[in-house]
Structures are given as structure tokens and as C-alpha cells.
Design an enzyme around this catalytic site. Structure first.
Site, PDB file in Angstrom:
ATOM      1  N   TYR A  54       0.861  -1.185   0.000  1.00 38.20           N
ATOM      2  CA  TYR A  54       0.000   0.000   0.000  1.00 38.20           C
ATOM      3  C   TYR A  54       0.896   1.232   0.000  1.00 38.20           C
ATOM      4  O   TYR A  54       1.949   1.235  -0.636  1.00 38.20           O
ATOM      5  CB  TYR A  54      -0.982  -0.072   1.191  1.00 38.20           C
ATOM      6  N   LYS A 109     -20.317 -20.216 -10.953  1.00 40.90           N
ATOM      7  CA  LYS A 109     -19.619 -19.989 -12.220  1.00 40.90           C
ATOM      8  C   LYS A 109     -18.201 -19.494 -11.964  1.00 40.90           C
ATOM      9  O   LYS A 109     -17.244 -19.919 -12.623  1.00 40.90           O
ATOM     10  CB  LYS A 109     -20.397 -18.941 -13.033  1.00 40.90           C
ATOM     11  N   GLU A 151     -24.067 -13.833 -18.301  1.00 38.31           N
ATOM     12  CA  GLU A 151     -24.632 -15.091 -17.831  1.00 38.31           C
ATOM     13  C   GLU A 151     -26.113 -14.920 -17.503  1.00 38.31           C
ATOM     14  O   GLU A 151     -26.508 -13.958 -16.848  1.00 38.31           O
ATOM     15  CB  GLU A 151     -23.885 -15.537 -16.570  1.00 38.31           C
ATOM     16  N   ASP A 152     -26.928 -15.849 -17.968  1.00 36.70           N
ATOM     17  CA  ASP A 152     -28.329 -15.946 -17.545  1.00 36.70           C
ATOM     18  C   ASP A 152     -29.103 -14.642 -17.732  1.00 36.70           C
ATOM     19  O   ASP A 152     -29.848 -14.205 -16.852  1.00 36.70           O
ATOM     20  CB  ASP A 152     -28.400 -16.405 -16.083  1.00 36.70           C
ATOM     21  N   ASP A 177     -24.141 -18.641 -22.217  1.00 33.39           N
ATOM     22  CA  ASP A 177     -25.348 -19.407 -22.556  1.00 33.39           C
ATOM     23  C   ASP A 177     -25.463 -19.599 -24.070  1.00 33.39           C
ATOM     24  O   ASP A 177     -26.013 -20.592 -24.533  1.00 33.39           O
ATOM     25  CB  ASP A 177     -26.602 -18.694 -22.042  1.00 33.39           C
ATOM     26  N   ALA A 210     -35.094 -21.609 -30.334  1.00 27.08           N
ATOM     27  CA  ALA A 210     -34.526 -20.472 -31.067  1.00 27.08           C
ATOM     28  C   ALA A 210     -34.164 -19.343 -30.114  1.00 27.08           C
ATOM     29  O   ALA A 210     -34.222 -18.174 -30.458  1.00 27.08           O
ATOM     30  CB  ALA A 210     -35.516 -19.975 -32.131  1.00 27.08           C
ATOM     31  N   GLY A 211     -33.788 -19.710 -28.885  1.00 27.87           N
ATOM     32  CA  GLY A 211     -33.304 -18.733 -27.922  1.00 27.87           C
ATOM     33  C   GLY A 211     -31.816 -18.532 -28.065  1.00 27.87           C
ATOM     34  O   GLY A 211     -31.230 -18.777 -29.128  1.00 27.87           O
ATOM     35  N   ALA A 213     -29.091 -20.094 -26.903  1.00 27.05           N
ATOM     36  CA  ALA A 213     -28.265 -21.244 -27.265  1.00 27.05           C
ATOM     37  C   ALA A 213     -28.568 -21.722 -28.681  1.00 27.05           C
ATOM     38  O   ALA A 213     -27.652 -22.013 -29.461  1.00 27.05           O
ATOM     39  CB  ALA A 213     -28.477 -22.378 -26.267  1.00 27.05           C
ATOM     40  N   ASN A 332     -20.995 -26.685 -20.504  1.00 28.50           N
ATOM     41  CA  ASN A 332     -20.274 -25.468 -20.860  1.00 28.50           C
ATOM     42  C   ASN A 332     -18.927 -25.333 -20.170  1.00 28.50           C
ATOM     43  O   ASN A 332     -18.050 -24.617 -20.652  1.00 28.50           O
ATOM     44  CB  ASN A 332     -21.120 -24.233 -20.508  1.00 28.50           C
TER      45      ASN A 332
END
Length: 405
Positions: A54, A109, A151-152, A177, A210-211, A213, A332
Site C-alpha cells: 500500500y 460460475k 450469464e443468464d 449461454d 430459437a433462444g 443457445a 459449458n
């Protein structure tokens, strides 16, 4: 020990129940106090250590970085740390549970980053939902990190968040994802095709979902040279002739479904070589039975695959799921730690399609000499995975001109 001081463990469950009684749940016991902590990498034992770690020693380093900003990579943790960012809107199979409830997943994660890739990661749960709010918030946090793992975040907002954020920052932005799932799927499909004596270019695939992923898998399969791929949503095959498509699905229709199919998922499956499920729901066995000989079925909804493995094995040469209790888990964790490790290693400014393709090829090669119907993808605990993916991604980043060292 520090975590124990701040938040001591007890023998009670979340509602005060005796954890040694009938209500004991080991998941709560494990999560008590969180799953991670921050540790110093240098000692602070005395006045001399303190003066270097420091003030006044730190001032020299700050001044040097102010004069030469690129030194931040050498003299801080920036080049080895990733922000794991969510808004809590699409968490695992739980859906929209909010920012605070998402934290156990984001902590998980982060520890996977460290365990499987040697990459430090910080979970960040945002209390905002607007695309521009998320982008602005993360962009302002970006100087502290070497990469951003989204994520998500629910579709279709996730596509726009990723695109806009990558335009704002000069560090990799990766929506796991989407792209993590796509990389591992491609790796497994390469090996499954090889095992059955076919090339990717000979295969016609059908994706249910069709999201985030589904779109990413379709894109990487096309980039890798798949013969054809049709994507299905709740209303059937995504095709140019449909008038109810979002902007994302209109774009999807533009580079998929060369055969010009229309109709239902069952229509698409008739004669198809590959099924890839990232949607949930259930595919009737009579539709599965119409697939081509030696079909490849990747039913990845978790915990309930779109096609139960017992059914899939009646018609398929290779079966994969998203579950750890069946062979060929599409997980993943096989991709994102090594992808980020490789990108951080060369201080990449972004993660390109070429880097993702290189990751998939490297991942497939790990078990190329061990292929069987129950081994087309490595185990997450295979110690060869992360080094192979890291090296391939770093080399691809240099080849594509996005590496800065």
C-alpha cells in the site's frame, strides 16, 4: 477463516431447522457463507510489507500506469480476472428469479473459472433490466477486468447486450449461454460424425429452440460447414416465409434452412441426421422414429431431456444430454474457462468466431483417439481439456489479429 468470522456457520438450516435432522439438505450446508473468498497473493507481515503493498509504494505503480496505461496488465490483476455478470432474468431452469437469488449460480460460475481454467472471476448481479442500463453499468465497471462473461440474461435482450457492450469495451465479451453451449455442441458433433463415418457437410441438423443457445449453435454449425440446419421455435420451423419473426429470428432465417422447409418440428425431423434440443418440451417418439439411420441425438434440456435417452438409443448411433448422469454430457465448463484463459493470455480485445471454432476443434481432439458411442466429448474433469482449449484460442487470437501480445 475470515469468512467464518464475518458469517459463522451454524447447525441450523435456512429456516432454523436442525441440519442433522430430517430437514438436513447438504446444498444449504455447502452454501452457508457463500462459496468463494478473495485472498492476497502477497504478504503483509510488517511495516515494510505494508509500505510496498500500500502507501507509499503503491503510488509508484499508479503513476507508472497513469503514464503508460498498458502497464495495468502487468501490475494489477486485470489480465487474469473476469466479471461474471447477470441480471437474474434467465437463471438455469429457474427463470426470472432476480439479481440476489442469482448469486449462488454466479458464485458457482466463478469457482468453475478458477477450478477448470485457473482464471479468477468476480460474480456481479445487476439490479437493472434495460439493455442500455446493463451495457452502461458494465462498461463503467470494465476497467477493473480483463473480460466480461455475460450469464443468464434472457433472450432476445442478451443478443443486444452482448453486441452493444462489445462495441463499448476493448476486452472480450462472451455470453456463455450462447457461445459456450455452441462450442461444446460443435465439438461433440464433430466427433459423433467422425465416429459414424460422416463429415459435417453431409449432415442435416434440426435445432429445437430459437433462444440464445439455439441461435448460437446454428451460427457456429453454419460457420463449421454443416450441410444444412433448420431451427424450430414454439410455432414451428424458423423460415423466411413467416411473418411473426423477431429481428433475431429474421436474421436466423437468412442463414439457415437452405432446404426451405416449413411446418412443425416433426416435419423438420423427417429424414434429419441430427437433433439438437435446447428448448425443453418433449419430442414424440413417432417423430424421432422418422430420422435418418444412425441419427445423432443431442437432447440437452436439463433436468428433463427433450428425448429421453432410452428412447433416443432406439434410433440413434450417438446420444448426448446436458446431464452428468449419462454419457456425453454437453457441459459449458468444457469451454468457457479455457476460452477466457486463452483470450486473457494474449490480452485479446474480443472473442471471434475463429477463436470459438478453434476451441471446438481443440476440445474434439482431446478424445479423438478414444471415440466410442459413449465418448464423443471429454469429461469436465479431464485435465487435458483446459490446456488444449487455452492454447488453441490464444493461437487463433494471434492469427485473427485481436491479440495484443
Amino acid at each position: 477463516m475470515a469468512a467464518e468470522i464475518v458469517n459463522p456457520r451454524s447447525d441450523s438450516g435456512p429456516d432454523g431447522d436442525d441440519t442433522h435432522g430430517e430437514f438436513f439438505d447438504p446444498a444449504f450446508a455447502l452454501h452457508r457463507g457463500g462459496k468463494m473468498e478473495i485472498r492476497a497473493t502477497v504478504p503483509v507481515r510488517d511495516r515494510d510489507d505494508l509500505s510496498l503493498a500500500y502507501t507509499p509504494g503503491v503510488a509508484k505503480v499508479c503513476s507508472a500506469i497513469a503514464e503508460h496505461p498498458e502497464l495495468v496488465h502487468d501490475y494489477t490483476w486485470k489480465s487474469q480476472v473476469v466479471a461474471v455478470v447477470t441480471d437474474g432474468s434467465a437463471v438455469l431452469g429457474l427463470g426470472d428469479i432476480g439479481a440476489e437469488a442469482s448469486l449462488p449460480v454466479m458464485e458457482g460460475k466463478a469457482i468453475l473459472f478458477k477450478q477448470f481454467g485457473g482464471v479468477d472471476a468476480v460474480p456481479i448481479a445487476l439490479d437493472c433490466r434495460g439493455v442500455d442500463e446493463i451495457v452502461e453499468t458494465v462498461a463503467r465497471l470494465a476497467p477493473s477486468f480483463g473480460g466480461i462473461n455475460l450469464e443468464d440474461i434472457s433472450a432476445p435482450r442478451c443478443f443486444e447486450v452482448e453486441r452493444k457492450l462489445q462495441e463499448r469495451v476493448d476486452i472480450p465479451v462472451f455470453h456463455d449461454d450462447q457461445h459456450g453451449t455452441a462450442v461444446v455442441t460443435l465439438a461433440a458433433l464433430r466427433n459423433a460424425a467422425r465416429l459414424t463415418g460422416r463429415a459435417l457437410g453431409e449432415l442435416r441438423a434440426v435445432i429445437s429452440g430459437a433462444g440464445a443457445a439455439g441461435v448460437a449453435i446454428a451460427r457456429i454449425l453454419v460457420e463449421a460447414g454443416i450441410g444444412d440446419v433448420a431451427v424450430c421455435d414454439r410455432k414451428g420451423i424458423v423460415s423466411a416465409g413467416r411473418e411473426d419473426l423477431t429481428a433475431v429470428k429474421r436474421d436466423l432465417a437468412g442463414f439457415t434452412n437452405k432446404a426451405g422447409l416449413s411446418g412443425t418440428l416433426a416435419t423438420a425431423l423427417d429424414g434429419a441426421d441430427v437433433f439438437i434440443g435446447v428448448s425443453g418440451g418433449t419430442v414424440p417418439e413417432e417423430a424421432v422414429a422418422t430420422m435418418a439411420k444412425d441419427a445423432l441425438i443431442f437432447a440437452m434440456a436439463n433436468p428433463t431431456p427433450e428425448i429421453h435417452p432410452d428412447v433416443a438409443h432406439k434410433y440413434a448411433a450417438v446420444v448426448a444430454t446436458g446431464r452428468s448422469d449419462y454419457p456425453n454430457q454437453i457441459n459449458n465448463v468444457l469451454a468457457f474457462p479455457g476460452i477466457f484463459a486463452g483470450a486473457l493470455q494474449v490480452r485479446a480485445s474480443r472473442i471471434t468466431e475463429g477463436m470459438k471454432l478453434a476451441a471446438a476443434e481443440a476440445l474434439a481432439a482431446v478424445v479423438a483417439d478414444e471415440l466410442s458411442a459413449e465418448c464423443v466429448i471429454p469429461s469436465p474433469f479431464d485435465e487435458r481439456v483446459a490446456p488444449a482449449v487455452t492454447a488453441a484460442v490464444a493461437a487463433a487470437a494471434r492469427a485473427e489479429g485481436v491479440a495484443r501480445r
